[in-house]
Design an enzyme around this catalytic site. Sequence first.
Site, PDB file in Angstrom:
ATOM      1  CB  SER A 120     -23.780   7.569  -6.372  1.00  0.00           C
ATOM      2  OG  SER A 120     -24.904   6.951  -5.807  1.00  0.00           O
ATOM      3  CE1 TYR A 142     -31.809   7.474  -8.216  1.00  0.00           C
ATOM      4  CE2 TYR A 142     -30.108   6.659  -6.744  1.00  0.00           C
ATOM      5  CZ  TYR A 142     -30.768   6.624  -7.959  1.00  0.00           C
ATOM      6  OH  TYR A 142     -30.376   5.725  -8.918  1.00  0.00           O
ATOM      7  CB  THR A 168     -31.572  10.212 -10.700  1.00  0.00           C
ATOM      8  OG1 THR A 168     -30.155  10.378 -10.597  1.00  0.00           O
ATOM      9  CG2 THR A 168     -31.886   8.970 -11.516  1.00  0.00           C
ATOM     10  CE  LYS A 229     -27.176   9.312 -14.029  1.00  0.00           C
ATOM     11  NZ  LYS A 229     -28.005   8.141 -13.750  1.00  0.00           N
ATOM     12  CG  HIS A 253     -30.494   4.411 -14.265  1.00  0.00           C
ATOM     13  ND1 HIS A 253     -31.094   5.435 -13.580  1.00  0.00           N
ATOM     14  CD2 HIS A 253     -29.715   3.767 -13.350  1.00  0.00           C
ATOM     15  CE1 HIS A 253     -30.706   5.397 -12.298  1.00  0.00           C
ATOM     16  NE2 HIS A 253     -29.863   4.398 -12.154  1.00  0.00           N
TER      17      HIS A 253
HETATM   18  C1  LIG Z   1     -23.435  -0.166  -9.981  1.00  0.00           C
HETATM   19  C2  LIG Z   1     -24.188   1.033 -10.502  1.00  0.00           C
HETATM   20  C3  LIG Z   1     -24.761   1.897  -9.583  1.00  0.00           C
HETATM   21  C4  LIG Z   1     -25.434   3.024 -10.039  1.00  0.00           C
HETATM   22  N1  LIG Z   1     -25.918   3.909  -9.120  1.00  0.00           N
HETATM   23  C5  LIG Z   1     -26.547   5.025  -9.555  1.00  0.00           C
HETATM   24  C6  LIG Z   1     -26.996   6.002  -8.623  1.00  0.00           C
HETATM   25  O1  LIG Z   1     -26.801   5.858  -7.416  1.00  0.00           O
HETATM   26  N2  LIG Z   1     -27.647   7.091  -9.100  1.00  0.00           N
HETATM   27  C7  LIG Z   1     -27.855   7.278 -10.452  1.00  0.00           C
HETATM   28  O2  LIG Z   1     -28.443   8.287 -10.844  1.00  0.00           O
HETATM   29  N3  LIG Z   1     -27.408   6.390 -11.352  1.00  0.00           N
HETATM   30  C8  LIG Z   1     -26.764   5.272 -10.946  1.00  0.00           C
HETATM   31  N4  LIG Z   1     -26.292   4.386 -11.867  1.00  0.00           N
HETATM   32  C9  LIG Z   1     -26.478   4.660 -13.310  1.00  0.00           C
HETATM   33  C10 LIG Z   1     -25.285   5.431 -13.865  1.00  0.00           C
HETATM   34  O3  LIG Z   1     -25.268   6.752 -13.398  1.00  0.00           O
HETATM   35  C11 LIG Z   1     -25.328   5.507 -15.403  1.00  0.00           C
HETATM   36  O4  LIG Z   1     -26.562   6.041 -15.821  1.00  0.00           O
HETATM   37  C12 LIG Z   1     -25.105   4.168 -16.072  1.00  0.00           C
HETATM   38  O5  LIG Z   1     -24.265   3.333 -15.323  1.00  0.00           O
HETATM   39  C13 LIG Z   1     -24.490   4.417 -17.434  1.00  0.00           C
HETATM   40  O6  LIG Z   1     -24.349   3.245 -18.142  1.00  0.00           O
HETATM   41  P1  LIG Z   1     -22.991   2.403 -18.243  1.00  0.00           P
HETATM   42  O7  LIG Z   1     -22.844   1.681 -16.957  1.00  0.00           O
HETATM   43  O8  LIG Z   1     -23.291   1.491 -19.378  1.00  0.00           O
HETATM   44  O9  LIG Z   1     -21.859   3.360 -18.529  1.00  0.00           O
HETATM   45  C14 LIG Z   1     -25.581   3.257 -11.436  1.00  0.00           C
HETATM   46  C15 LIG Z   1     -24.996   2.377 -12.339  1.00  0.00           C
HETATM   47  C16 LIG Z   1     -24.289   1.281 -11.883  1.00  0.00           C
HETATM   48  C17 LIG Z   1     -23.642   0.372 -12.889  1.00  0.00           C
END
Ligand SMILES: Cc1cc2nc3c(=O)[nH]c(=O)nc-3n(C[C@H](O)[C@H](O)[C@H](O)COP(=O)(O)O)c2cc1C
Length: 358
Positions: A120, A142, A168, A229, A253
């Site tokens: 991330s 980002y 993203t 993404k 997401h």
């Molecule tokens: C705590 C948390 C932080 C996240 N931070 C980011 C991020 O910084 N950038 C991003 O593109 N997606 C972020 N995501 C989304 C994840 O990349 C992903 O799309 C998502 O968690 C997938 O679903 P799942 O949690 O059900 O496996 C985050 C998800 C969570 C749970």
Amino acid sequence: MAHVTGPWLSPDEVSGLWSVDEIERAARERMSAPLRDYLDGWAGSGEGARINREGFSRWLFRPRILHDVREIDLGTTVLGQPVRTPILLGASALHRLSHPDGELATARAARAAGSLVMLSTSTSTPPEEVAAVGAPGWMQLYWMNDRGITRAIVERAEAAGFSALALTVDAPRLGWRPLEYRNGDWETHGVAQTVFPDPWPEGLAIEAGLTWRTLDWLRGITRLPIVLKGVMTPEDAAIAAAEGYPAIVVSNHGGRQLDHAMSSIEALPAVADAVAGRAEIYLDSGVRWGTDVLKALALGARAVFVGRPVHWGLAVGGEAGVARVISLLSDELRNAMGLCGITRPEDATRAIVAPRAG
Ligand SMILES: Cc1cc2nc3c(=O)[nH]c(=O)nc-3n(C[C@H](O)[C@H](O)[C@H](O)COP(=O)(O)O)c2cc1C
């Protein structure tokens, strides 16, 4: 400072947990309420996050019999890079909230399992240190409303040795997340981001004005392949393929952006049809079982990413917890493949699934 009441489980104790659901339950018991809220973090009513799980139930298997399934190989490639399992670790912020080793533990687990880490932009460990672990790594980006800062992140990712950027594109603004709002900024809880300038520049935010044409700027400043993404519709997937992007992640997401968005598994078949083999397709959002992975592969994904399960693994046992998430999902996938009569990920076609009636 992690927000988990230790001690963390030993690798032996972790191996007594037998599903991602069990790991989630064990993690939730140990996490502070703000950390639970942050990881849940769904947009609005949370319906989008629930729909992600329901979406997988809408597809059922059509198992074929009497195939030799003694040898099952989960290996594949993503953007040409070999991986030993199609279960990859998605971008989620601030792994040090769940374990002091944070992203280092995640990367070590990925390296040991032959998986890949998407780091991330909001990593709590400097990207150089994560890259030094030696797991295959992509940097999630980002794109900020300051091109100098965005360019600096890209250059840093390149210099550190990340092999792709995952831009993203489903977050021109952050989702409406009531669970997060009540807890304030994580930096006040003692875990800092390591990529953005500190202190946070006044007015810095994710760029809300991106279009297909502004993306050309990014393509002009990097030699890294760019993965988009958060592509959910065949219309956008067709543009991405026509524009020559090598890969997309079908993702809502994890239900954290647009409440009531389609689930990614429901979006996947039409996206795969539109892309028609011109780009690689991966999926995330709601993957909790090896059977979910197999459905995703059958409907057109080459690999999947998991988000929250990585944090749950960290909260339970650090590196061993993340390793357990990958190994359980991989073993479940191997089992389901065998019971469907197939032995390699590329044999997972639509012939092994059917939509649930009614
Ligand atoms: C705590 C948390 C932080 C996240 N931070 C980011 C991020 O910084 N950038 C991003 O593109 N997606 C972020 N995501 C989304 C994840 O990349 C992903 O799309 C998502 O968690 C997938 O679903 P799942 O949690 O059900 O496996 C985050 C998800 C969570 C749970």
